[in-house]
Every structure is written in structure tokens, then in C-alpha cells.
Design an enzyme around this catalytic site. Structure first.
Site, mmCIF file in Angstrom:
data_model
loop_
_atom_site.group_PDB
_atom_site.id
_atom_site.type_symbol
_atom_site.label_atom_id
_atom_site.label_comp_id
_atom_site.label_asym_id
_atom_site.label_seq_id
_atom_site.Cartn_x
_atom_site.Cartn_y
_atom_site.Cartn_z
ATOM 1 N N CYS A 52 41.211 44.569 41.799
ATOM 2 C CA CYS A 52 39.840 45.049 41.619
ATOM 3 C C CYS A 52 39.129 44.197 40.556
ATOM 4 O O CYS A 52 39.767 43.680 39.633
ATOM 5 C CB CYS A 52 39.879 46.513 41.176
ATOM 6 S SG CYS A 52 38.264 47.256 40.870
ATOM 7 N N GLY A 53 37.838 44.092 40.676
ATOM 8 C CA GLY A 53 37.054 43.362 39.682
ATOM 9 C C GLY A 53 37.074 44.014 38.303
ATOM 10 O O GLY A 53 36.768 43.370 37.300
#
Length: 179
Positions: A52-53
Site C-alpha cells: 500500500c502507498g
């Protein structure tokens, strides 16, 4: 007489589930873990994903928070989840190694779960019931954070975009509170 025993068990079970301390979950090794072991601690319960970012900032800041507040009773409970964009495809061993190697951090890591839908983990059903989200109660993305007080009840829910460092005031207040 047996029905009375069943009734007592049901009441006792319901009372135990009145806080996160009444839940049993599986840790990353597949072992049953009763969350009652965290009684008296302040918890950040978070659904995580390695791809995930938000991963880098969250894990880095969770480690920083634990470096400061663990001695006062803060714990981070990380629940991998692959429901959002398939961003957690790895097994628990790989997730644990990734977090340890990249961030030099060892949160209390649990088995991969669903946080939404019919197969949502009962703990997450409880958390969402205690503190619903904006517009809907569903978890909207990875790194939704629940701050849980020493009594096992959710104090506050934080969106995925809230950085852990921005939780400091709430964490400090929770750590100062008595059970």
C-alpha cells in the site's frame, strides 16, 4: 439445570465480548491469542498491507511511537488484510520478515483477515460497531486505525490518511487515563 448452565455461559460470553479483551484471534504463527493479555494496555489496532502507498509512513511512525510509548503501555496490533486492491498477497511469515527487515519493527502481527463483508473477523465487526466511519461503518482502505483504551473500548477511529504521528495527543491522553 443444563439450560441454566448454558444461560450462564451465554451471559458470561456476552460480557467478555463487551471489549476487545474478550476476543481470541490467531497470531501470525497460527496460535490462538486471547486479547485479554492486553488488558491495561493502550492499543492501536490496524489493518495493514505491505504493498500500500501508506505502508512506509505508517510502519515507520508506528515504530517511532512504540519507541517512545511502549514503556507506558502502548502496543500496536497489526492485522494483514488483502481486501483493498490486493495489496497484501503475502503470507504472514513473509509479511513479518518484510516489516522486520525494512522497518526494524516487530508489531504484534496476526493472521490475515477480512475486515469487511460476510467473512469479516468478529473483532473488526466489534471495532466498527464501537466507532463507525464517516457515512458508512465499513473499513474504507488499508491502515484504518482504532485507538483502544486500557479498558478495551475504542476511543477513536482514524482514517487511512491519518498518519500515526498525528495520533500522539490522543495516545498520550489514553495512556494517562485510569481503567
Amino acid at each position: 439445570m443444563l439450560s441454566g448452565a448454558r444461560r450462564f455461559f451465554s451471559l458470561t460470553t456476552a460480557a467478555a465480548m463487551a471489549s476487545v479483551h474478550g476476543f481470541t484471534v490467531k497470531n501470525a504463527k497460527g496460535e490462538e491469542t486471547n486479547l485479554g493479555k492486553y488488558q491495561g494496555k493502550v492499543l492501536i489496532i490496524v489493518n495493514v498491507a505491505s504493498q500500500c502507498g501508506f505502508t512506509n509512513s505508517n510502519y515507520t511512525q508506528f515504530k517511532e511511537l512504540l519507541d517512545v510509548y511502549k514503556k507506558d503501555g502502548l502496543e500496536v496490533l497489526a492485522f494483514p488484510c488483502n481486501q483493498f486492491g490486493g495489496q497484501e498477497p503475502s503470507c504472514e511469515i513473509d509479511i513479518s520478515n518484510f516489516v522486520q527487515d525494512k522497518f526494524k519493527f516487530e508489531p504484534d502481527l496476526f493472521q490475515k483477515i477480512d475486515v469487511n463483508g460476510d467473512n469479516a473477523d468478529p473483532l473488526y465487526k466489534f471495532l466498527k460497531n464501537e466507532k463507525g466511519g464517516f457515512l458508512v461503518d465499513a473499513i474504507k482502505w488499508n491502515f484504518t486505525k482504532f485507538l483502544v483504551g486500557r479498558d478495551g473500548h475504542v476511543i477513536k477511529r482514524f482514517s487511512p490518511t491519518t498518519e500515526p504521528k498525528d495520533m500522539k495527543k490522543d495516545i498520550e491522553k489514553a495512556l494517562q487515563a485510569k481503567i
